[in-house]
Motif scaffolding. Structure first.
Motif, mmCIF file in Angstrom:
data_model
loop_
_atom_site.group_PDB
_atom_site.id
_atom_site.type_symbol
_atom_site.label_atom_id
_atom_site.label_comp_id
_atom_site.label_asym_id
_atom_site.label_seq_id
_atom_site.Cartn_x
_atom_site.Cartn_y
_atom_site.Cartn_z
ATOM 1 N N VAL A 55 0.842 -1.201 0.000
ATOM 2 C CA VAL A 55 0.000 0.000 0.000
ATOM 3 C C VAL A 55 0.876 1.248 0.000
ATOM 4 O O VAL A 55 0.649 2.188 -0.780
ATOM 5 N N ARG A 56 1.865 1.253 0.852
ATOM 6 C CA ARG A 56 2.771 2.407 0.939
ATOM 7 C C ARG A 56 3.536 2.609 -0.365
ATOM 8 O O ARG A 56 3.727 3.745 -0.820
ATOM 9 N N PHE A 57 3.975 1.500 -0.980
ATOM 10 C CA PHE A 57 4.737 1.571 -2.226
ATOM 11 C C PHE A 57 3.926 2.221 -3.341
ATOM 12 O O PHE A 57 4.413 3.126 -4.032
ATOM 13 N N PHE A 58 2.680 1.795 -3.513
ATOM 14 C CA PHE A 58 1.876 2.357 -4.604
ATOM 15 C C PHE A 58 1.394 3.765 -4.313
ATOM 16 O O PHE A 58 1.116 4.532 -5.240
ATOM 17 N N ASN A 59 1.322 4.137 -3.044
ATOM 18 C CA ASN A 59 1.057 5.536 -2.726
ATOM 19 C C ASN A 59 2.202 6.415 -3.216
ATOM 20 O O ASN A 59 1.983 7.512 -3.731
ATOM 21 N N VAL A 60 3.446 5.898 -3.077
ATOM 22 C CA VAL A 60 4.609 6.635 -3.574
ATOM 23 C C VAL A 60 4.614 6.665 -5.101
ATOM 24 O O VAL A 60 4.870 7.711 -5.717
ATOM 25 N N ASP A 62 2.130 6.542 -7.150
ATOM 26 C CA ASP A 62 1.081 7.446 -7.653
ATOM 27 C C ASP A 62 1.188 8.845 -7.083
ATOM 28 O O ASP A 62 0.360 9.710 -7.398
ATOM 29 N N ASP A 63 2.217 9.072 -6.219
ATOM 30 C CA ASP A 63 2.370 10.372 -5.566
ATOM 31 C C ASP A 63 1.063 10.801 -4.917
ATOM 32 O O ASP A 63 0.561 11.914 -5.115
ATOM 33 N N SER A 64 0.512 9.880 -4.135
ATOM 34 C CA SER A 64 -0.794 10.106 -3.540
ATOM 35 C C SER A 64 -0.839 9.480 -2.153
ATOM 36 O O SER A 64 -0.125 8.518 -1.860
ATOM 37 N N THR A 68 -4.952 4.473 -6.244
ATOM 38 C CA THR A 68 -6.061 3.708 -6.828
ATOM 39 C C THR A 68 -5.634 2.296 -7.199
ATOM 40 O O THR A 68 -6.482 1.446 -7.457
ATOM 41 N N LYS A 69 -4.332 2.031 -7.233
ATOM 42 C CA LYS A 69 -3.825 0.708 -7.588
ATOM 43 C C LYS A 69 -3.848 -0.195 -6.357
ATOM 44 O O LYS A 69 -3.642 0.258 -5.236
ATOM 45 N N SER A 70 -4.051 -1.480 -6.594
ATOM 46 C CA SER A 70 -4.114 -2.437 -5.497
ATOM 47 C C SER A 70 -3.446 -3.737 -5.906
ATOM 48 O O SER A 70 -3.756 -4.294 -6.962
ATOM 49 N N VAL A 71 -2.525 -4.212 -5.075
ATOM 50 C CA VAL A 71 -1.844 -5.489 -5.302
ATOM 51 C C VAL A 71 -1.885 -6.268 -3.992
ATOM 52 O O VAL A 71 -1.552 -5.737 -2.931
ATOM 53 N N SER A 72 -2.287 -7.513 -4.050
ATOM 54 C CA SER A 72 -2.382 -8.336 -2.846
ATOM 55 C C SER A 72 -1.044 -8.982 -2.515
ATOM 56 O O SER A 72 -0.142 -9.080 -3.357
#
Length: 399
Positions: A55-60, A62-64, A68-72
């Protein structure tokens, strides 16, 4: 920064992907966790739960604050199975090569000063890991892996990491490190390494060495009885070394090596053996400090275990364990290289020749994490094998 640019470019190259995926069909579909993203995620010093880190990685990415991206976690584990741990080894080799080409290198008496040390780390409970890596003690329930690293103590970078079963000897692992050395290097070892056949391999590579040696051999006993503090003596090739040299088809002639006596604060003498036989170029007074600098590699293992938390594995497979270990080693080297590059750019910062925002942030972070270096400060080493507080508190992560 130019030092990390080569590994970065390689991660995004098609050739690198093709060389390190398990099957030709791996990483060909358009998925959220692409090959470059998988590599970047694993190099991001994973310390928390996999899902929280994703979750933290994709927040970085997307700079958000809320991507909106999700990986399990399951998708990550599936992607990891398609990757070879050799990818991280190749990237580290590239990083080390570029580092020595681009950075300002600190040396000892004209030598690149390297140190070798081994360590044992605990693995997750798994029958496959137990069978492959073994365990530290006969009655231990957890599998353990033996690590050995070749470390530049002056420039804080690891040239090579060897990962083997617990039963593998430290000397055999140290021998493999010689493949990453070059003519003129000086390698410092603890007392587990000395053997005439082992000395000979350094001579063949034109690599110098300094090792602590036990006092049982007749050569060392005679040196102690002489009450000298330095002497060049003859080391014959006998018994186990003779058999090893014949087996490996290398010379069985004796060696002229130097013995140096260093008196510890307790009054007990410590004996070092070295290939540095030129007494004029290398006075006896240099050796106490030379051997003491080996301490840097032991401190680096504390960083790997306490700050990078290498025992927090993301997999219970053999390949997954190898991936995690080599990925965190590369992460540590990337951080060391970045700090070295920053040091070289202090003038640009002061003279306002670079954008300051990022540098100011990094300098602020570094300034809050400095440890004082006190020359000649010594402490008795504590045995932590049976302590609940496994790592020193000053090495614990703050968050």
């Amino acid at each position: 920064m130019q030092i990390v640019q080569k590994p970065t470019n390689k991660i995004h190259s098609t050739e690198f992907l093709e060389n390190h995926r398990k099957k030709p069909t791996d990483f060909t579909r358009n998925r959220t966790l692409t090959f470059p993203r998988l590599m970047s995620f694993m190099l991001n010093a994973l310390n928390g739960s996999i899902q929280a880190e994703l979750v933290r990685f994709f927040n970085v990415i997307d700079d958000s604050y809320l991507s909106t991206k999700s990986v399990s976690t399951a998708a990550f584990c599936k992607a990891k199975m398609k990757l070879s741990h050799q990818a991280f080894i190749e990237l580290n080799d590239d990083l080390v090569q570029t580092f020595y080409e681009a950075a300002t290198i600190d040396e000892w008496q004209g030598h690149r000063l390297l140190a070798v040390d081994g360590s044992v780390t605990q693995l997750p409970i798994s029958n496959k890991l137990l069978e492959y890596f073994g365990k530290a003690r006969p009655h231990a329930a957890m599998p353990h892996v033996r690590l050995s690293q070749l470390y530049d103590v002056k420039n804080n970078i690891t040239l090579d990491l060897q990962v083997e079963s617990h039963s593998t000897g430290e000397r055999e692992m140290a021998l493999k490190h010689l493949n990453k050395t070059q003519t003129g290097d000086l390698v410092v070892y603890d007392r587990g390494s000395p053997a005439v056949w082992f000395y000979k391999y350094h001579m063949l590579k034109n690599v110098d060495f300094c090792m602590r040696i036990v006092k049982r051999s007749n050569v060392v006993k005679a040196f102690l009885e002489s009450e000298k503090y330095s002497d060049v003596v003859d080391f014959p090739c006998v018994e186990k070394s003779l058999r090893r040299c014949r087996k490996d088809k290398i010379s069985t002639e004796s060696l002229q090596l130097r013995l140096v006596r260093v008196d510890l604060p307790s009054g007990e003498p410590e004996i070092l053996v070295s290939s540095l036989t030129d007494i004029q170029a290398y006075p006896t007074t240099l050796f106490a400090n030379l051997y003491h600098q080996r301490w840097g590699v032991e401190e680096d293992f504390k960083v790997l275990k306490s700050r990078l938390n290498i025992e927090n594995y993301s997999s219970v497979s053999i390949e997954g364990v190898l991936q995690d270990l080599h990925a965190k080693l590369l992460t540590k080297n990337l951080a060391a290289s970045a700090i070295n590059q920053l040091k070289d750019n202090v003038v640009r910062l002061i003279m306002k020749l670079a954008e300051l925002e990022l540098y100011e942030l990094i300098l602020s972070k570094i300034s809050k994490n400095l440890s004082a270096i006190r020359p000649d400060r010594k402490f008795f080493r504590q045995d932590r094998r049976n302590k609940t507080n496994k790592y020193p508190m000053n090495y614990k992560r703050m968050c």
